[in-house]
Design an enzyme around this catalytic site. Structure first.
Site, PDB file in Angstrom:
ATOM      1  N   HIS A 313       5.468 -13.319  14.780  1.00 25.23           N
ATOM      2  CA  HIS A 313       6.495 -13.232  15.815  1.00 25.23           C
ATOM      3  C   HIS A 313       5.921 -13.806  17.106  1.00 25.23           C
ATOM      4  O   HIS A 313       4.739 -13.638  17.376  1.00 25.23           O
ATOM      5  CB  HIS A 313       6.913 -11.768  16.031  1.00 25.23           C
ATOM      6  CG  HIS A 313       8.210 -11.650  16.744  1.00 25.23           C
ATOM      7  ND1 HIS A 313       8.290 -11.658  18.118  1.00 25.23           N
ATOM      8  CD2 HIS A 313       9.477 -11.561  16.276  1.00 25.23           C
ATOM      9  CE1 HIS A 313       9.559 -11.568  18.457  1.00 25.23           C
ATOM     10  NE2 HIS A 313      10.295 -11.513  17.367  1.00 25.23           N
ATOM     11  N   ASP A 371      12.616  -8.859   9.591  1.00 25.69           N
ATOM     12  CA  ASP A 371      13.273  -9.536   8.476  1.00 25.69           C
ATOM     13  C   ASP A 371      12.592  -9.305   7.146  1.00 25.69           C
ATOM     14  O   ASP A 371      13.161  -9.576   6.091  1.00 25.69           O
ATOM     15  CB  ASP A 371      13.341 -11.042   8.756  1.00 25.69           C
ATOM     16  CG  ASP A 371      14.257 -11.322   9.908  1.00 25.69           C
ATOM     17  OD1 ASP A 371      15.278 -10.640  10.005  1.00 25.69           O
ATOM     18  OD2 ASP A 371      13.943 -12.208  10.724  1.00 25.69           O
TER      19      ASP A 371
HETATM   20  N1  CMC Z   1       2.990 -17.751   7.864  1.00 26.07           N
HETATM   21  C1  CMC Z   1       1.819 -18.419   7.956  1.00 26.07           C
HETATM   22  N2  CMC Z   1       1.236 -18.786   9.104  1.00 26.07           N
HETATM   23  C2  CMC Z   1       1.875 -18.445  10.229  1.00 26.07           C
HETATM   24  C3  CMC Z   1       3.101 -17.741  10.229  1.00 26.07           C
HETATM   25  C4  CMC Z   1       3.658 -17.391   8.995  1.00 26.07           C
HETATM   26  N3  CMC Z   1       4.806 -16.726   8.914  1.00 26.07           N
HETATM   27  N4  CMC Z   1       3.508 -17.544  11.504  1.00 26.07           N
HETATM   28  C5  CMC Z   1       2.569 -18.104  12.289  1.00 26.07           C
HETATM   29  N5  CMC Z   1       1.578 -18.647  11.510  1.00 26.07           N
HETATM   30  C6  CMC Z   1       0.333 -19.273  11.975  1.00 26.07           C
HETATM   31  C7  CMC Z   1       0.569 -20.697  12.450  1.00 26.07           C
HETATM   32  O1  CMC Z   1       0.375 -21.632  11.406  1.00 26.07           O
HETATM   33  C8  CMC Z   1      -0.477 -20.814  13.528  1.00 26.07           C
HETATM   34  O2  CMC Z   1      -1.726 -20.995  12.922  1.00 26.07           O
HETATM   35  P1  CMC Z   1      -2.843 -21.949  13.624  1.00 26.07           P
HETATM   36  O3  CMC Z   1      -3.190 -21.271  14.924  1.00 26.07           O
HETATM   37  O4  CMC Z   1      -3.946 -21.980  12.655  1.00 26.07           O
HETATM   38  O5  CMC Z   1      -2.180 -23.272  13.812  1.00 26.07           O
HETATM   39  C9  CMC Z   1      -0.487 -19.433  14.168  1.00 26.07           C
HETATM   40  O6  CMC Z   1      -0.084 -18.543  13.118  1.00 26.07           O
HETATM   41  C10 CMC Z   1       0.452 -19.281  15.351  1.00 26.07           C
HETATM   42  O7  CMC Z   1       1.722 -19.738  14.934  1.00 26.07           O
HETATM   43  P2  CMC Z   1       2.851 -20.310  15.906  1.00 26.07           P
HETATM   44  O8  CMC Z   1       3.794 -21.133  15.115  1.00 26.07           O
HETATM   45  O9  CMC Z   1       2.179 -20.938  17.102  1.00 26.07           O
HETATM   46  O10 CMC Z   1       3.517 -18.981  16.391  1.00 26.07           O
HETATM   47  P3  CMC Z   1       4.879 -18.901  17.160  1.00 26.07           P
HETATM   48  O11 CMC Z   1       4.743 -17.757  18.068  1.00 26.07           O
HETATM   49  O12 CMC Z   1       5.270 -20.205  17.767  1.00 26.07           O
HETATM   50  O13 CMC Z   1       5.906 -18.632  15.964  1.00 26.07           O
HETATM   51  C11 CMC Z   1       7.379 -17.612  14.467  1.00 26.07           C
HETATM   52  C12 CMC Z   1       6.550 -17.444  15.743  1.00 26.07           C
HETATM   53  C13 CMC Z   1       8.254 -16.372  14.275  1.00 26.07           C
HETATM   54  C14 CMC Z   1       8.302 -18.831  14.573  1.00 26.07           C
HETATM   55  C15 CMC Z   1       6.410 -17.788  13.262  1.00 26.07           C
HETATM   56  O14 CMC Z   1       5.536 -16.684  13.171  1.00 26.07           O
HETATM   57  C16 CMC Z   1       7.146 -17.990  11.940  1.00 26.07           C
HETATM   58  O15 CMC Z   1       7.542 -19.124  11.632  1.00 26.07           O
HETATM   59  N6  CMC Z   1       7.353 -16.888  11.148  1.00 26.07           N
HETATM   60  C17 CMC Z   1       8.120 -16.979   9.922  1.00 26.07           C
HETATM   61  C18 CMC Z   1       9.583 -16.949  10.245  1.00 26.07           C
HETATM   62  C19 CMC Z   1      10.057 -15.570  10.620  1.00 26.07           C
HETATM   63  O16 CMC Z   1       9.792 -14.598   9.922  1.00 26.07           O
HETATM   64  N7  CMC Z   1      10.833 -15.504  11.706  1.00 26.07           N
HETATM   65  C20 CMC Z   1      11.472 -14.265  12.112  1.00 26.07           C
HETATM   66  C21 CMC Z   1      11.121 -13.818  13.478  1.00 26.07           C
HETATM   67  S1  CMC Z   1      11.687 -12.140  13.724  1.00 26.07           S
HETATM   68  C22 CMC Z   1      13.371 -12.290  13.847  1.00 26.07           C
HETATM   69  C23 CMC Z   1      13.796 -12.711  15.185  1.00 26.07           C
HETATM   70  O17 CMC Z   1      13.498 -11.959  16.151  1.00 26.07           O
HETATM   71  O18 CMC Z   1      14.459 -13.758  15.278  1.00 26.07           O
END
Ligand code: CMC
Length: 437
Positions: A313, A371
């Site tokens: 998240h 989720d």
């Molecule tokens: N699986 C694997 N790796 C992950 C995941 C994941 N679900 N989420 C983040 N990472 C890794 C990412 O690859 C990165 O690694 P590195 O530093 O080595 O490059 C690190 O963690 C940070 O990721 P980020 O993309 O910079 O994190 P963010 O804050 O931009 O993204 C997120 C947040 C929710 C988009 C992401 O965690 C994600 O895609 N999660 C899966 C989708 C999901 O479950 N979304 C629902 C969010 S809750 C409902 C809502 O409130 O809308």
């Protein structure tokens, strides 16, 4: 906003004069540095794609402490609201700032209940869609379409219009979601029934048919109501920021909320519940618990493009408090339905256990989000996977409206207009067609 005694000083290594920036304190949470005059004073913008360090507004609705895993609506912890209140009380709280007393609750419930029917003409509008259209495509259209049906509530600058459009949107969302579902399965629409609660009414509109009544089960009603409460608001997330930005142009509330629905659809946001359940089903098809290791290896491989859906998240760097509550609800619902051995639930619990111990997830502070479990609960209730995000939209509508109304009432509100760092071609001349390479 309370000014802080501390000021920030921005200095430049090229000898340009440094400037002092005011700092404001919130009631809780990080202080903010006021950069509104930065461009006027320095000719420079700030650069923050994804708004990682930018507060786009001040708000008194929802507070998240991502490190602690805390979520407060108007100061009340989500755990207490989920235990002691129903969804409409939560709506009242988000909209008006305080929990209702008994008389206020009765009056508010009655108002919402008496607006649940939609204009009969809307079903002909709905019929224009293909039956296999994604419910979020249909919902985006229907919510936007409401501005063409309720002309007496489209002036965003008129408080009465905002109030009645708020009640209409909250009241009619369940009807529209259920209509979209009925249309997709080729069944007649079921009209709302005013003697039922908000959530029982929704379940009936979903699952009753003209040939067979649906008796709402209290455990399932309470579980879905809790899903609604947990999804009701989440401060300045992507869809809420979209609603604020869209509404900042002065467009009507239905159009602004439709923009929020469209944004919510994405798999990184509201679409994650659908993506998460599809992922669990995929692992199940691959061989279930025995294949978790293989799947996790894929997730850790940056080239695979696979993410563990329902994990991670932007704000929570701890267990999402909503996920804890949803996990509890999951046990209750599966127990009630005699599905305690549900293979997907077992798979989800095993996946969670492994991921919480795995160095990759631990180091990145990736914990289950709401989720991860909400899809299993909805599936057990009988809600089709493709409708999950529409249910999220139904619940988030009140948050979007509360945030929109707060923005319009803010004397500092302006049309949202971010700036950019331009990296394209500088000015150049158009060559005649024959001279272009
Ligand atoms: N699986 C694997 N790796 C992950 C995941 C994941 N679900 N989420 C983040 N990472 C890794 C990412 O690859 C990165 O690694 P590195 O530093 O080595 O490059 C690190 O963690 C940070 O990721 P980020 O993309 O910079 O994190 P963010 O804050 O931009 O993204 C997120 C947040 C929710 C988009 C992401 O965690 C994600 O895609 N999660 C899966 C989708 C999901 O479950 N979304 C629902 C969010 S809750 C409902 C809502 O409130 O809308």
């Amino acid at each position: 906003m309370t000014p802080s005694d501390v000021k920030a000083t921005l200095s430049f290594s090229d000898g340009s004069p440094s400037i002092e920036l005011p700092i404001y304190k919130g009631t809780i949470g990080p202080d903010v540095i006021d950069i509104r005059k930065l461009y006027a004073q320095t000719g420079k913008f700030t650069y923050d794609p994804g708004f990682l360090s930018t507060a786009s507004c001040n708000s008194s609705i929802t507070y998240i402490d991502g490190d602690k895993g805390e979520l407060l609506y108007r100061g009340y912890p989500i755990e207490q609201l989920a235990e002691h209140c129903d969804f409409l009380e939560t709506c009242y709280l988000l909209l008006y700032g305080e929990l209702p007393n008994a008389a206020q609750k009765k009056e508010f419930d009655a108002r919402v209940t008496h607006h649940t029917m939609v204009n009969e003409q809307m079903q002909f509008f709905l019929r224009g869609f293909r039956r296999d259209a994604h419910p979020m495509a249909v919902l985006t259209g229907l919510v936007g379409g409401m501005s063409a049906f309720y002309h007496d509530s489209t002036d965003i600058n008129n408080p009465q219009h905002r109030e009645i459009s708020a009640i209409r949107l909250i009241a009619k969302m369940p009807t529209l979601v259920a209509m979209a579902y009925k249309y997709s399965v080729g069944q007649p629409y079921i009209y709302p029934k005013n003697s039922l609660s908000y959530t029982a009414n929704f379940l009936r509109m979903m699952f009753a048919t003209p040939c067979e009544e649906y008796e709402p089960n209290d455990v399932l009603v309470r579980a879905l109501d809790r899903i609604f409460i947990l999804h009701a608001d989440h401060e300045q997330n992507a869809s809420t920021s979209t609603v604020r930005l869209c509404g900042s142009s002065g467009t009507n509330p239905f159009a602004a909320i439709a923009a929020g629905v469209a944004c919510l659809w994405g798999p990184a946001h509201g679409g994650a519940n659908e993506a998460c359940l599809n992922m669990l089903e995929e692992i199940q098809r691959m061989g279930g618990v025995a294949k978790i290791g293989e799947f996790i290896a894929k997730v850790k491989d940056k080239n695979s493009g696979v993410r563990l859906m329902g994990f991670g998240h932007r704000v929570y760097k701890n267990y999402d408090p909503r996920a804890k509550l949803m996990r509890e609800t999951c046990h209750e619902v599966l127990g009630e339905l005699g599905l305690g051995n549900d293979p997907l639930f077992k798979l989800a619990m095993e996946l969670e256990k492994i991921a919480l111990e795995d160095e990759y997830f631990v180091a990145r502070k990736l914990y289950p989000n709401v989720d991860f479990y909400s899809g299993i609960v909805q599936r057990a209730i009988g809600i089709p996977v493709s409708l999950f995000t529409a249910i999220f939209a139904l619940a988030r509508t009140v948050g979007w409206i509360a945030q929109l109304n707060e923005m319009i009432g803010d004397p500092e509100y302006k049309i949202g207009r971010p700036r950019q760092l331009f990296v394209g071609s500088p000015k150049r001349d158009v060559k005649p067609l024959a001279q272009r390479g």
